[in-house]
Every structure is written in C-alpha cells, then in structure tokens.
Design an enzyme around this catalytic site. Structure first.
Site, PDB file in Angstrom:
ATOM      1  N   CYS A  42       0.835  -1.197   0.000  1.00  0.00           N
ATOM      2  CA  CYS A  42       0.000   0.000   0.000  1.00  0.00           C
ATOM      3  C   CYS A  42       0.873   1.250   0.000  1.00  0.00           C
ATOM      4  O   CYS A  42       1.984   1.254   0.531  1.00  0.00           O
ATOM      5  CB  CYS A  42      -0.918  -0.017   1.226  1.00  0.00           C
ATOM      6  SG  CYS A  42      -2.069   1.380   1.296  1.00  0.00           S
ATOM      7  N   ASP A  44       0.415   3.783   1.731  1.00  0.00           N
ATOM      8  CA  ASP A  44       0.351   4.402   3.058  1.00  0.00           C
ATOM      9  C   ASP A  44       1.760   4.770   3.545  1.00  0.00           C
ATOM     10  O   ASP A  44       2.668   3.944   3.524  1.00  0.00           O
ATOM     11  CB  ASP A  44      -0.305   3.426   4.043  1.00  0.00           C
ATOM     12  CG  ASP A  44      -0.697   4.097   5.355  1.00  0.00           C
ATOM     13  OD1 ASP A  44       0.204   4.597   6.050  1.00  0.00           O
ATOM     14  OD2 ASP A  44      -1.897   4.108   5.689  1.00  0.00           O
ATOM     15  N   ARG A  46       2.956   5.117   6.350  1.00  0.00           N
ATOM     16  CA  ARG A  46       3.431   4.460   7.574  1.00  0.00           C
ATOM     17  C   ARG A  46       3.969   3.053   7.324  1.00  0.00           C
ATOM     18  O   ARG A  46       4.503   2.427   8.245  1.00  0.00           O
ATOM     19  CB  ARG A  46       2.275   4.375   8.580  1.00  0.00           C
ATOM     20  CG  ARG A  46       1.674   5.724   8.970  1.00  0.00           C
ATOM     21  CD  ARG A  46       0.342   5.530   9.674  1.00  0.00           C
ATOM     22  NE  ARG A  46      -0.657   4.945   8.794  1.00  0.00           N
ATOM     23  CZ  ARG A  46      -1.886   4.597   9.177  1.00  0.00           C
ATOM     24  NH1 ARG A  46      -2.240   4.762  10.446  1.00  0.00           N
ATOM     25  NH2 ARG A  46      -2.738   4.077   8.314  1.00  0.00           N
ATOM     26  N   HIS A  98      -2.374  -3.894   5.059  1.00  0.00           N
ATOM     27  CA  HIS A  98      -2.161  -3.529   6.464  1.00  0.00           C
ATOM     28  C   HIS A  98      -3.498  -3.179   7.100  1.00  0.00           C
ATOM     29  O   HIS A  98      -4.390  -2.614   6.461  1.00  0.00           O
ATOM     30  CB  HIS A  98      -1.182  -2.354   6.595  1.00  0.00           C
ATOM     31  CG  HIS A  98      -1.689  -1.060   6.018  1.00  0.00           C
ATOM     32  ND1 HIS A  98      -2.284  -0.082   6.782  1.00  0.00           N
ATOM     33  CD2 HIS A  98      -1.695  -0.589   4.747  1.00  0.00           C
ATOM     34  CE1 HIS A  98      -2.621   0.942   6.006  1.00  0.00           C
ATOM     35  NE2 HIS A  98      -2.280   0.659   4.768  1.00  0.00           N
ATOM     36  N   CYS A 101      -6.129   0.205   6.824  1.00  0.00           N
ATOM     37  CA  CYS A 101      -5.934   0.732   5.468  1.00  0.00           C
ATOM     38  C   CYS A 101      -7.051   1.701   5.095  1.00  0.00           C
ATOM     39  O   CYS A 101      -8.236   1.344   5.117  1.00  0.00           O
ATOM     40  CB  CYS A 101      -5.884  -0.426   4.474  1.00  0.00           C
ATOM     41  SG  CYS A 101      -5.682   0.086   2.747  1.00  0.00           S
TER      42      CYS A 101
END
Length: 234
Positions: A42, A44, A46, A98, A101
């Site tokens: 992803c 993302d 993080r 994750h 998400c």
C-alpha cells in the site's frame, strides 16, 4: 515532521554512515539488482517495505499503490510484475496489506469519492465476493480487518492469473505468491499462509495461460512432475 532541507542533510548523513561502515557500499549499490522478492504494498506513508522486512537496498523490488491492488488493466502494476518475474527472476511475490488501510475503509462506505470510485470498486468487488462471511461479522472493526485480509488474498489470486507468473513457475518452479498483512499496532507481519499451489491448481481450468496444463506438485508423482517440466522446457 522533517523539513524539506533536513531531507538532504539526512541523505548526506546516510551516505556517510553507510560508507563509513562499508567502503564498498556505493559500488555494491550501483551494481545490477538481483532481488529475490517483489513486494506489492500500500502507498500508506506508515508502511515501508524495506523497514518492516528488515532488508537492505537491493534485496526487494517494490511496487505500491492505494490498497495494494493488482488489477489486470493497470499497466503500472502488471509491468512491474512482468519485469520482476521475466527479467529480475524474483522467487517470491508478496502482496502486503495492512490493518487500518484507508483505501479499504473508504471502499466500505456508501459515498461518492469521485475519481477514486473505479479504483475502490475493486475492493467493493472483493466485499461482494465474500459478502456472506463479512456480513456475518457483527463487530465492524473485525469486519474491516477481515476485508483487509480478503483483499490481500484476492490480489494474490490476480497475480497468479498472470501468464508470466504461470509460465515461469512451470519452467523454474518459482515464483511463489504470498499474502501478508502488517499490523500497525504491533509492528508485526502476519503471513496469511495462502496455499499457492492449491490456488494455482484450482484456477487452471479458466486462467491457464501456459503452454502446458498447470500441475499440482504437492500431490503429483515425481516422474509426472519431471515429465511436465521437461515438456515445457522443450
């Protein structure tokens, strides 16, 4: 938050630290890459592949997008897979989602999200495919987590459908496809333990794109496996 100028100072310190402990680091970094892993994750901010896997530069080829999707008409994702399998010779393809998400959560909402609608529709299709299981989960947080897992599972299936993956597996015995989920709360990776060969075997009637039938190595006699591989290599 790190400022723009600090990024370049951090970069200089990174070079200094790396070359200080390994004088050949930059020469090794500039050499041809030979990663064993393709990581599809992803976007993302993080969730970074190298950090959570604990690998060094050059050990993993990375593709990331919103909600770690593998869509057949997405030339970006499919080109990455084609290059990683056919030219880099990766032995493992990992689809890693994750918990928490944002893309998956957005797909669970009855809301018009503009240009993101056709992208998120792929996650809604995952929900539709597994609706009975998901609707039976009363806790909304647990349902959300399960959709994250099922989305990873379905994207793994999409990877397995690709001709380059099927043909290379028949020829070389790799790559294998794995589904992972990263837990932001614990920092730990969860292996969904998808049965790659079982999935490959089950979809072969419709999605077989190789020159020979896909065989299930786990249950096939050794001589049958050898014969099949020989035929493919001819």
């Amino acid at each position: 938050m790190t400022t723009y100028d600090e990024i370049f100072e951090n970069n200089r310190q990174w070079v200094s630290n790396k070359t200080g402990s390994n004088a050949d680091f930059l020469r090794q970094l500039a050499a041809d890459q030979k990663p064993d892993y393709l990581y599809i994750g992803c976007s993302d901010s993080r969730v970074t592949a190298e950090d959570l896997m604990g690998v060094a530069p050059g050990e993993v080829f990375v593709h990331r997008n919103v909600a770690n999707l593998v869509i057949s008409i997405d030339l970006n994702a499919t080109s990455v897979i084609e290059y990683a399998v056919a030219h880099l010779g990766v032995k493992h393809i990992v689809v890693c989602g994750h918990y928490g998400c944002g893309g998956v959560k957005a797909a669970m909402q009855s809301k018009d999200l503009g240009i993101m609608n056709p992208w998120l529709r792929n996650i809604r299709d995952v929900y539709r495919t597994h609706q009975a299981e998901l609707d039976a989960i009363e806790d909304s947080d647990l349902r959300y987590d399960r959709l994250v897992e099922l989305n990873v599972q379905e994207q793994c299936v999409n990877v397995i459908k690709m001709a380059v993956v099927q043909q290379k597996y028949l020829e070389k015995g790799y790559p294998t496809v794995h589904g992972w989920v990263f837990d932001l709360k614990t920092g730990l990776l969860k292996d969904l333990k998808l049965d790659f060969e079982e999935i490959l075997h089950n979809i072969q009637e419709i999605y077989n794109l190789g020159d020979e039938p896909i065989f299930k190595t786990r249950n096939a006699p050794a001589e049958e496996i050898g014969q099949a591989k020989t035929e493919v290599q001819r």
